[in-house]
Structure formats: structure tokens, C-alpha cells
Scaffold this active site. Structure first.
Site, PDB file in Angstrom:
ATOM      1  N   TRP A  65       1.899   9.393   1.747  1.00  0.00           N
ATOM      2  CA  TRP A  65       2.432   9.520   3.260  1.00  0.00           C
ATOM      3  C   TRP A  65       1.833  10.203   4.245  1.00  0.00           C
ATOM      4  O   TRP A  65       1.885  11.585   3.997  1.00  0.00           O
ATOM      5  CB  TRP A  65       3.909   9.139   3.276  1.00  0.00           C
ATOM      6  CG  TRP A  65       4.307   8.477   4.396  1.00  0.00           C
ATOM      7  CD1 TRP A  65       4.792   9.124   5.605  1.00  0.00           C
ATOM      8  CD2 TRP A  65       4.649   7.284   4.603  1.00  0.00           C
ATOM      9  NE1 TRP A  65       5.167   8.315   6.622  1.00  0.00           N
ATOM     10  CE2 TRP A  65       5.298   6.961   6.031  1.00  0.00           C
ATOM     11  CE3 TRP A  65       4.928   6.080   3.878  1.00  0.00           C
ATOM     12  CZ2 TRP A  65       5.720   6.142   6.419  1.00  0.00           C
ATOM     13  CZ3 TRP A  65       5.309   4.786   4.277  1.00  0.00           C
ATOM     14  CH2 TRP A  65       5.832   4.629   5.505  1.00  0.00           C
ATOM     15  N   HIS A  82       8.076   9.877  -2.894  1.00  0.00           N
ATOM     16  CA  HIS A  82       7.604   8.718  -2.604  1.00  0.00           C
ATOM     17  C   HIS A  82       6.171   8.302  -2.822  1.00  0.00           C
ATOM     18  O   HIS A  82       5.642   7.270  -2.364  1.00  0.00           O
ATOM     19  CB  HIS A  82       7.937   8.257  -0.989  1.00  0.00           C
ATOM     20  CG  HIS A  82       9.381   8.152  -0.763  1.00  0.00           C
ATOM     21  ND1 HIS A  82      10.083   6.949  -0.840  1.00  0.00           N
ATOM     22  CD2 HIS A  82      10.438   9.114  -0.563  1.00  0.00           C
ATOM     23  CE1 HIS A  82      11.408   7.166  -0.604  1.00  0.00           C
ATOM     24  NE2 HIS A  82      11.623   8.590  -0.424  1.00  0.00           N
ATOM     25  N   HIS A 116       6.916   4.118  -6.801  1.00  0.00           N
ATOM     26  CA  HIS A 116       8.164   4.617  -6.952  1.00  0.00           C
ATOM     27  C   HIS A 116       9.463   4.057  -6.489  1.00  0.00           C
ATOM     28  O   HIS A 116       9.133   2.652  -5.834  1.00  0.00           O
ATOM     29  CB  HIS A 116       8.417   5.828  -5.758  1.00  0.00           C
ATOM     30  CG  HIS A 116       8.042   5.500  -4.392  1.00  0.00           C
ATOM     31  ND1 HIS A 116       6.913   5.337  -3.858  1.00  0.00           N
ATOM     32  CD2 HIS A 116       9.115   5.270  -3.534  1.00  0.00           C
ATOM     33  CE1 HIS A 116       7.243   4.783  -2.628  1.00  0.00           C
ATOM     34  NE2 HIS A 116       8.354   4.873  -2.425  1.00  0.00           N
ATOM     35  N   ASP A 156      12.951   3.793  -4.222  1.00  0.00           N
ATOM     36  CA  ASP A 156      13.786   4.409  -3.211  1.00  0.00           C
ATOM     37  C   ASP A 156      15.184   4.543  -3.805  1.00  0.00           C
ATOM     38  O   ASP A 156      15.649   3.509  -4.228  1.00  0.00           O
ATOM     39  CB  ASP A 156      13.871   3.650  -1.942  1.00  0.00           C
ATOM     40  CG  ASP A 156      12.590   3.755  -1.127  1.00  0.00           C
ATOM     41  OD1 ASP A 156      12.713   3.025  -0.113  1.00  0.00           O
ATOM     42  OD2 ASP A 156      11.588   4.437  -1.506  1.00  0.00           O
ATOM     43  N   HIS A 176      18.177   7.618   0.317  1.00  0.00           N
ATOM     44  CA  HIS A 176      16.843   7.891   1.145  1.00  0.00           C
ATOM     45  C   HIS A 176      17.107   7.397   2.614  1.00  0.00           C
ATOM     46  O   HIS A 176      16.601   7.837   3.534  1.00  0.00           O
ATOM     47  CB  HIS A 176      15.637   6.991   0.810  1.00  0.00           C
ATOM     48  CG  HIS A 176      14.381   6.966   1.515  1.00  0.00           C
ATOM     49  ND1 HIS A 176      13.782   8.116   2.039  1.00  0.00           N
ATOM     50  CD2 HIS A 176      13.668   5.768   1.974  1.00  0.00           C
ATOM     51  CE1 HIS A 176      12.644   7.667   2.841  1.00  0.00           C
ATOM     52  NE2 HIS A 176      12.497   6.304   2.685  1.00  0.00           N
ATOM     53  N   HIS A 206      15.136  -1.515   5.486  1.00  0.00           N
ATOM     54  CA  HIS A 206      15.772  -0.780   4.535  1.00  0.00           C
ATOM     55  C   HIS A 206      17.370  -0.871   4.958  1.00  0.00           C
ATOM     56  O   HIS A 206      18.167  -0.788   3.954  1.00  0.00           O
ATOM     57  CB  HIS A 206      15.381   0.630   4.579  1.00  0.00           C
ATOM     58  CG  HIS A 206      14.009   1.211   3.738  1.00  0.00           C
ATOM     59  ND1 HIS A 206      12.738   0.725   4.614  1.00  0.00           N
ATOM     60  CD2 HIS A 206      13.716   1.764   2.938  1.00  0.00           C
ATOM     61  CE1 HIS A 206      11.844   1.279   3.728  1.00  0.00           C
ATOM     62  NE2 HIS A 206      12.398   2.010   2.675  1.00  0.00           N
ATOM     63  N   GLU A 256       8.335   0.479  -4.305  1.00  0.00           N
ATOM     64  CA  GLU A 256       7.117   0.371  -3.445  1.00  0.00           C
ATOM     65  C   GLU A 256       5.982   0.864  -4.144  1.00  0.00           C
ATOM     66  O   GLU A 256       5.970   1.671  -5.224  1.00  0.00           O
ATOM     67  CB  GLU A 256       7.510   1.211  -2.102  1.00  0.00           C
ATOM     68  CG  GLU A 256       8.502   0.705  -1.439  1.00  0.00           C
ATOM     69  CD  GLU A 256       9.275   1.525  -0.304  1.00  0.00           C
ATOM     70  OE1 GLU A 256       9.039   2.924  -0.703  1.00  0.00           O
ATOM     71  OE2 GLU A 256       9.768   1.085   0.610  1.00  0.00           O
TER      72      GLU A 256
HETATM   73  N1  LIG Z   1       7.116   9.987   2.990  1.00  0.00           N
HETATM   74  C1  LIG Z   1       7.905   9.759   4.267  1.00  0.00           C
HETATM   75  C2  LIG Z   1       8.094  10.574   5.357  1.00  0.00           C
HETATM   76  C3  LIG Z   1       8.453   9.869   6.675  1.00  0.00           C
HETATM   77  C4  LIG Z   1       8.716   8.890   6.503  1.00  0.00           C
HETATM   78  C5  LIG Z   1       8.658   7.883   5.333  1.00  0.00           C
HETATM   79  C6  LIG Z   1       8.238   8.335   4.320  1.00  0.00           C
HETATM   80  C7  LIG Z   1       7.868   7.313   3.308  1.00  0.00           C
HETATM   81  O1  LIG Z   1       7.323   7.959   2.013  1.00  0.00           O
HETATM   82  C8  LIG Z   1       8.284   6.069   3.250  1.00  0.00           C
HETATM   83  C9  LIG Z   1       8.983   5.462   1.920  1.00  0.00           C
HETATM   84  N2  LIG Z   1       8.014   5.225   0.996  1.00  0.00           N
HETATM   85  C10 LIG Z   1       9.767   4.307   2.126  1.00  0.00           C
HETATM   86  O2  LIG Z   1       9.424   3.292   3.031  1.00  0.00           O
HETATM   87  O3  LIG Z   1      10.779   4.354   1.618  1.00  0.00           O
HETATM   88 ZN   LIG Z   2      11.429   2.422   1.288  1.00  0.00          ZN
HETATM   89 ZN   LIG Z   3       9.468   4.835  -0.662  1.00  0.00          ZN
END
Ligand SMILES: Nc1ccccc1C(=O)C[C@H](N)C(=O)O
Ligand SMILES: [Zn+2]
Ligand SMILES: [Zn+2]
Length: 209
Positions: free
Chosen positions: A18, A48, A52, A54, A58, A160, A172
Site C-alpha cells: 500500500w 496488510h 491478509h 483484516d 482495523h 468496511h 484481501e
Molecule cells: N496500509 C494502509 C494504510 C492506509 C490505509 C489503508 C491501508 C491498507 O492497507 C488498506 C487495507 N488493506 C484495507 O483495506 O483493509
Molecule cells: Zn480492508
Molecule cells: Zn487490509
């Protein structure tokens, strides 16, 4: 013997993560040699990164961490749906609701080819209405090959929030390129990481018996 499908991303230092996240890293602090019988390493990874799950923590400060999550949603019968026709976001009309057959775990394939080599900021998100409808049908887990259920720039995290309202769980970063749509046994258990908002999983599918 039923086939086993590995639907997990390989984890390595060039793994696309990310934007803004630190890279996946592996170090070795013991090497087989004179007076040392073993190789021993350590990893550092965004929670993440890669494939993975969540944890509710989160997206909610009062949510369960990966160590506290009930494991039942992450192991059991699932249905894999091909939604590659969705444009930008999986909408209610993109889902073949008749193919669910009462499934409690639903995996969505949005990619023609999973982007192993580079970060994709334009991944296909999932509309909160889809999540709400899945939850109303008794679905406990939603999985996607995209990096998130919500668009990369989302600040409202509508999908979410719909997951939270339905008390569903999330996977995800699945890799679904080679798996035909259909019914499978899912195994994708989060690690028991205390305080974690997500956990790497080794996600696999077995052909349904
Ligand atoms: N690393 C981040 C930093 C800031 C905002 C989101 C992420 C995410 O990784 C999104 C995550 N995969 C999600 O959707 O749950
Ligand atoms: Zn997510
Ligand atoms: Zn995630």
C-alpha cells in the site's frame, strides 16, 4: 484426492505494498557454518501486505484484534464468484446472487491477471450495498483479490463499515487467477498476533467434496 489451490501472494522484498507502507523485509541473523548449525531469519511486514485478513480493530477501535478473532469464518465452505465484468466497483447487479446457494463465505475475482509486479491503485472496490446484502444472506466472510474492499483514496470506508455492521470478516489480496468459479473449502487462518489490525494468511482452497 481433491486438489489444493494456493491463493496466496508470495512475500518478498519487492512485494507491492500500500502506498506509504514500508516494504516487506527478511533478514538473516544466523547462518549455517562453523559453530552454527542453523539459518535463522526474521521478517518485517506491513500487516496488510500481501494476502491478509483484516481484523475488526482495523476499522473500529473497539474491534477484535487478529489474536481475538473467532476462527470459524476463515475455514469452511465458500463460493468463488467471477466478477471481472465489474467496472471500478462491484455493484449489486454484478453479482450472480443465484450462485451463492446459501454460502457463508464469498470470494470475488476482479482481476484478469493479478498484479504481482506493481501496485495497482485502481483496483476494483466493492459497493457497501453488496456487503449489506451478503450479510443479510448470512455471509460471514467476504474475500477479494483486490488490495481493499474500499477504493484506495476512500476516507469513509463504506464497505468496511458495512462489514462491521454485519459482523463479517475480510480477506484481501487473494490470488484467484487460476481458480474456476465454484464451491470450495477455504482455509485462511489469521495469525494470533496480539493487538494486530490485520494478519498475513496462507490462503488455500480445496475442491469441495
Ligand atoms: N496500509 C494502509 C494504510 C492506509 C490505509 C489503508 C491501508 C491498507 O492497507 C488498506 C487495507 N488493506 C484495507 O483495506 O483493509
Ligand atoms: Zn480492508
Ligand atoms: Zn487490509
Amino acid at each position: 484426492m481433491s486438489r489444493l489451490w494456493d491463493i496466496s501472494q508470495p512475500l518478498h522484498p519487492d512485494l507491492p505494498v500500500w502506498p506509504g507502507e514500508p516494504p516487506f523485509a527478511i533478514t538473516r541473523h544466523a547462518v549455517i557454518g562453523e559453530g552454527c548449525p542453523v539459518n535463522v531469519g526474521a521478517i518485517s511486514t506491513p500487516l496488510h501486505a500481501g494476502t491478509h485478513g483484516d481484523a475488526p480493530f482495523h476499522y473500529a477501535n473497539d474491534g477484535a484484534s487478529s489474536a481475538e478473532c473467532d476462527l470459524e469464518p476463515y475455514i469452511g465452505p465458500c463460493v468463488l464468484l467471477d466478477v471481472r465484468h465489474a467496472q471500478g466497483r462491484v455493484e449489486v447487479g454484478d453479482v450472480d446472487w443465484d450462485a451463492l446457494h446459501g454460502a457463508t463465505r464469498v470470494l470475488l475475482r476482479t482481476y484478469e491477471h493479478f498484479p504481482h509486479e506493481a501496485w495497482d491503485s485502481d483496483f476494483t472496490a466493492v459497493a457497501s450495498e453488496v456487503i449489506t446484502r451478503l450479510g443479510a444472506l448470512g455471509v460471514r466472510l467476504i474475500g477479494t483479490d483486490a488490495a481493499s474492499l474500499d477504493p484506495e483514496q476512500s476516507k469513509t470506508l463504506d464497505a468496511h463499515r458495512a462489514v462491521k455492521a454485519a459482523d463479517m470478516r475480510i480477506l484481501e489480496g487473494l490470488v484467484l487467477d487460476d481458480v474456476p468459479p465454484g464451491r470450495y473449502e477455504l482455509i485462511a487462518l489469521p495469525l494470533r498476533i496480539v493487538g494486530a489490525d490485520a494478519s498475513p494468511v496462507r490462503a488455500v482452497l480445496k475442491d469441495a467434496a
